[in-house]
Design a protein around this motif. Structure first.
Motif, PDB file in Angstrom:
ATOM      1  N   VAL A 152       0.841  -1.202   0.000  1.00 54.34           N
ATOM      2  CA  VAL A 152       0.000   0.000   0.000  1.00 54.34           C
ATOM      3  C   VAL A 152       0.871   1.246   0.000  1.00 54.34           C
ATOM      4  O   VAL A 152       0.644   2.189  -0.769  1.00 54.34           O
ATOM      5  CB  VAL A 152      -0.960  -0.013   1.214  1.00 54.34           C
ATOM      6  CG1 VAL A 152      -1.683   1.311   1.323  1.00 54.34           C
ATOM      7  CG2 VAL A 152      -1.960  -1.152   1.078  1.00 54.34           C
ATOM      8  N   ALA A 153       1.919   1.232   0.829  1.00 52.32           N
ATOM      9  CA  ALA A 153       2.823   2.383   0.900  1.00 52.32           C
ATOM     10  C   ALA A 153       3.489   2.619  -0.458  1.00 52.32           C
ATOM     11  O   ALA A 153       3.627   3.758  -0.907  1.00 52.32           O
ATOM     12  CB  ALA A 153       3.887   2.143   1.971  1.00 52.32           C
ATOM     13  N   LEU A 154       3.856   1.522  -1.099  1.00 47.92           N
ATOM     14  CA  LEU A 154       4.500   1.610  -2.415  1.00 47.92           C
ATOM     15  C   LEU A 154       3.567   2.247  -3.438  1.00 47.92           C
ATOM     16  O   LEU A 154       3.964   3.117  -4.219  1.00 47.92           O
ATOM     17  CB  LEU A 154       4.860   0.190  -2.847  1.00 47.92           C
ATOM     18  CG  LEU A 154       6.103  -0.023  -3.695  1.00 47.92           C
ATOM     19  CD1 LEU A 154       7.306   0.576  -3.018  1.00 47.92           C
ATOM     20  CD2 LEU A 154       6.297  -1.519  -3.920  1.00 47.92           C
ATOM     21  N   VAL A 155       2.294   1.798  -3.416  1.00 49.68           N
ATOM     22  CA  VAL A 155       1.322   2.351  -4.363  1.00 49.68           C
ATOM     23  C   VAL A 155       1.100   3.825  -4.098  1.00 49.68           C
ATOM     24  O   VAL A 155       1.016   4.635  -5.026  1.00 49.68           O
ATOM     25  CB  VAL A 155      -0.014   1.563  -4.285  1.00 49.68           C
ATOM     26  CG1 VAL A 155      -1.084   2.237  -5.120  1.00 49.68           C
ATOM     27  CG2 VAL A 155       0.189   0.144  -4.755  1.00 49.68           C
ATOM     28  N   GLU A 156       1.043   4.179  -2.803  1.00 50.59           N
ATOM     29  CA  GLU A 156       0.879   5.601  -2.465  1.00 50.59           C
ATOM     30  C   GLU A 156       2.028   6.422  -3.041  1.00 50.59           C
ATOM     31  O   GLU A 156       1.814   7.489  -3.615  1.00 50.59           O
ATOM     32  CB  GLU A 156       0.792   5.775  -0.947  1.00 50.59           C
ATOM     33  CG  GLU A 156      -0.572   5.373  -0.403  1.00 50.59           C
ATOM     34  CD  GLU A 156      -0.589   5.258   1.112  1.00 50.59           C
ATOM     35  OE1 GLU A 156       0.504   5.266   1.725  1.00 50.59           O
ATOM     36  OE2 GLU A 156      -1.688   5.146   1.675  1.00 50.59           O
ATOM     37  N   THR A 157       3.256   5.904  -2.910  1.00 48.34           N
ATOM     38  CA  THR A 157       4.413   6.615  -3.477  1.00 48.34           C
ATOM     39  C   THR A 157       4.275   6.743  -4.984  1.00 48.34           C
ATOM     40  O   THR A 157       4.525   7.811  -5.554  1.00 48.34           O
ATOM     41  CB  THR A 157       5.714   5.838  -3.163  1.00 48.34           C
ATOM     42  OG1 THR A 157       5.624   5.322  -1.854  1.00 48.34           O
ATOM     43  CG2 THR A 157       6.926   6.713  -3.316  1.00 48.34           C
ATOM     44  N   LEU A 158       3.891   5.635  -5.626  1.00 49.37           N
ATOM     45  CA  LEU A 158       3.743   5.648  -7.081  1.00 49.37           C
ATOM     46  C   LEU A 158       2.726   6.690  -7.522  1.00 49.37           C
ATOM     47  O   LEU A 158       2.958   7.449  -8.464  1.00 49.37           O
ATOM     48  CB  LEU A 158       3.278   4.276  -7.588  1.00 49.37           C
ATOM     49  CG  LEU A 158       4.280   3.137  -7.574  1.00 49.37           C
ATOM     50  CD1 LEU A 158       3.623   1.871  -8.085  1.00 49.37           C
ATOM     51  CD2 LEU A 158       5.483   3.487  -8.427  1.00 49.37           C
ATOM     52  N   LEU A 159       1.600   6.726  -6.805  1.00 52.98           N
ATOM     53  CA  LEU A 159       0.539   7.679  -7.164  1.00 52.98           C
ATOM     54  C   LEU A 159       1.042   9.109  -7.023  1.00 52.98           C
ATOM     55  O   LEU A 159       0.856   9.936  -7.911  1.00 52.98           O
ATOM     56  CB  LEU A 159      -0.690   7.455  -6.285  1.00 52.98           C
ATOM     57  CG  LEU A 159      -1.483   6.165  -6.542  1.00 52.98           C
ATOM     58  CD1 LEU A 159      -2.556   5.981  -5.493  1.00 52.98           C
ATOM     59  CD2 LEU A 159      -2.097   6.194  -7.924  1.00 52.98           C
ATOM     60  N   CYS A 160       1.727   9.381  -5.884  1.00 55.24           N
ATOM     61  CA  CYS A 160       2.240  10.735  -5.644  1.00 55.24           C
ATOM     62  C   CYS A 160       3.208  11.130  -6.752  1.00 55.24           C
ATOM     63  O   CYS A 160       3.126  12.226  -7.303  1.00 55.24           O
ATOM     64  CB  CYS A 160       2.957  10.808  -4.296  1.00 55.24           C
ATOM     65  SG  CYS A 160       1.819  10.728  -2.923  1.00 55.24           S
ATOM     66  N   GLN A 161       4.122  10.208  -7.074  1.00 55.10           N
ATOM     67  CA  GLN A 161       5.116  10.504  -8.113  1.00 55.10           C
ATOM     68  C   GLN A 161       4.454  10.762  -9.453  1.00 55.10           C
ATOM     69  O   GLN A 161       4.808  11.695 -10.173  1.00 55.10           O
ATOM     70  CB  GLN A 161       6.074   9.324  -8.264  1.00 55.10           C
ATOM     71  CG  GLN A 161       7.215   9.365  -7.287  1.00 55.10           C
ATOM     72  CD  GLN A 161       8.132   8.165  -7.466  1.00 55.10           C
ATOM     73  OE1 GLN A 161       7.872   7.314  -8.316  1.00 55.10           O
ATOM     74  NE2 GLN A 161       9.178   8.116  -6.685  1.00 55.10           N
TER      75      GLN A 161
END
Lengths: 219, 240
Positions: free
Chosen positions: A172-181
């Motif tokens: 989930v944290a990874l996806v959040e980072t991806l979305l932000c980027q």
């Protein structure tokens, strides 16, 4: 082709499943650097809306437009700039993660940078599964393969149906980072989720889908 | 992270080979997947061999009778074998979501249905052609008739795959789709069966076979022009 700014617009959209009308009169606009968060209870038409936005199904009424043109007419341009990750991952059981990405890129008619693909798979935490066919991977791992494909495709518009299902805390944290980027890079996202998201500094456009005529909230 | 892909790439826009390349991608993909899962497609080949081999055992060893029924039996078995494998044409990809992704490709959907039908022919049709001479011997067919039988199947089996793709697309996601597929598609197979088996009969009786083969080839051309489009429309309806 004229260089109109990337923008997803929805006009007076109505959707029905069978006899039941899910929503009518849906209007919204999504610009570069924004994330549209579709919310609504189960069976309210979130997935149906996303499939309409992809062009996988056709609306009862209204229109979806990309760069000002209806997506029916500019299908090839639109599909080149859009990636969809649905409920099912689109990951073939008999292929390894990298082969899956290779196949997805070939089908989407996109060039694949193998090194970047490999690096993305590792970044998504699939380092130990690179030689295994997707059949033996867990649901969450297959989800990660699909999301790697999303990153590798490098499309402008991401349409994600519950991307967080089956992912662990790190996922989930990874996806959040991806979305932000992605949004920070000038990308656009349309997604649904039931989980709380920590997206700092992202311009989120909330949208409620339901029986009543939905109104876009503040930005 | 690499930069976001831009939508407009002039080198791709003017690429007239891109539909052919995409078609080849779809064919190669299905063949690779079939190669990874051999058990799936071998069953329908074995089915073909078994059905054809049962007839000489049931009818008896009279060469005259066998020669008379042989072409028809091989052709009917080929129809049934193709029907056995057709429900899987789109079902697997539908289940794991990769069919959606194929429909979301910038390339036209008709190339997906055409490519998958052609891949189906390569996987199911070509092995059938290779076994047929051996099966023809079981029916004591003369060499010339066996040759005509193989040629008739060479022209005829792509018709089976192409027409079958319409049925597979229409019955996608339905319960008991396999039976429905059979009922829908078997009547459409009738012209192929008549001309295919008729060509071999013509060769056996000395009337000649070229007329039958020409009509069969004409039917193939017609199917090739129509079936992928119908299947693509059916697929869009089924997936909605």
């Amino acid at each position: 082709m004229p260089e109109t700014p990337a923008k997803l617009t929805v006009h007076d959209l109505a959707c029905a499943r069978g006899e039941r009308t899910l929503f009518t009169g849906l209007d919204f606009e999504l610009n570069v650097g924004q994330l549209l968060l579709v919310r609504g209870g189960n069976g309210r038409g979130k997935t149906s809306l996303l499939r309409l936005l992809c062009g996988l199904s056709s609306p009862l009424d209204g229109e979806v437009r990309w760069r000002g043109d209806p997506i029916r007419r500019t299908r090839d341009v639109y599909h080149r700039e859009m990636t969809y990750v649905g409920h099912v991952n689109g990951v073939k059981d008999d292929l390894t993660p990298l082969e899956n990405l290779r196949m997805a890129a070939a089908i989407a008619d996109r060039p694949l940078d193998e090194a970047h693909a490999l690096e993305t798979l590792k970044r998504m935490g699939l380092e130990r599964c690179l030689d295994l066919p997707a059949r033996v991977l867990s649901f969450g791992q297959r989800r990660r393969v699909a999301l790697s494909g999303l990153v590798v495709a490098g499309a402008l518009l991401w349409i994600l149906d519950e991307p967080l299902t089956g992912l662990d805390v790190h996922g989930v944290a990874l996806v959040e980072t991806l979305l932000c980027q992605h949004v920070a890079q000038g990308g656009m996202v349309v997604m649904t989720t039931h989980q709380p998201l920590a997206l700092d500094g992202v311009d989120i456009v909330p949208l409620m889908v339901g029986e009543l005529s939905a109104a876009p909230g503040g930005q | 992270m690499t930069a976001l892909a831009t939508h407009y790439d002039p080198t791709r826009e003017n690429d007239s080979f891109s539909p052919l390349r995409f078609l080849w991608t779809v064919i190669r993909r299905d063949m690779l997947l079939a190669a990874r899962r051999r058990g799936d497609w071998l069953t329908s080949q074995f089915f073909f061999v078994m059905v054809v081999s049962m007839f000489p055992l049931g009818i008896g060893p009279e060469p005259e009778v066998l020669r008379m029924v042989g072409p028809g039996v091989v052709w009917v078995a080929a129809l049934l074998a193709s029907l056995l494998s057709l429900p899987r044409l789109f079902a697997e990809d539908y289940r794991d979501g990769s069919l959606e992704q194929m429909l979301l490709s910038p390339e036209p959907t008709v190339l997906v249905t055409l490519g998958k039908a052609l891949a189906h022919w390569c996987i199911y049709g070509i092995p059938l052609l290779l076994i047929t001479p051996l099966l023809g011997v079981q029916f004591s067919l003369p060499a010339e008739a066996i040759g005509v039988l193989v040629i008739s199947l060479l022209i005829g089996t792509p018709i089976l795959s192409l027409l079958g793709s319409i049925g597979a697309a229409l019955t996608l996601g339905l319960r008991g789709g396999g039976v429905l597929l059979t009922l829908l598609i078997l009547p459409l197979y009738v012209p192929a069966l008549i001309f295919g088996a008729g060509a071999v009969d013509g060769a056996l009786s000395g009337i000649g076979y070229s007329a039958h083969l020409s009509l069969l080839a004409a039917f193939l051309v017609l199917t090739l022009m129509v079936a992928p489009w119908v299947a693509a429309s059916a697929l869009k309806v089924s997936i909605e």
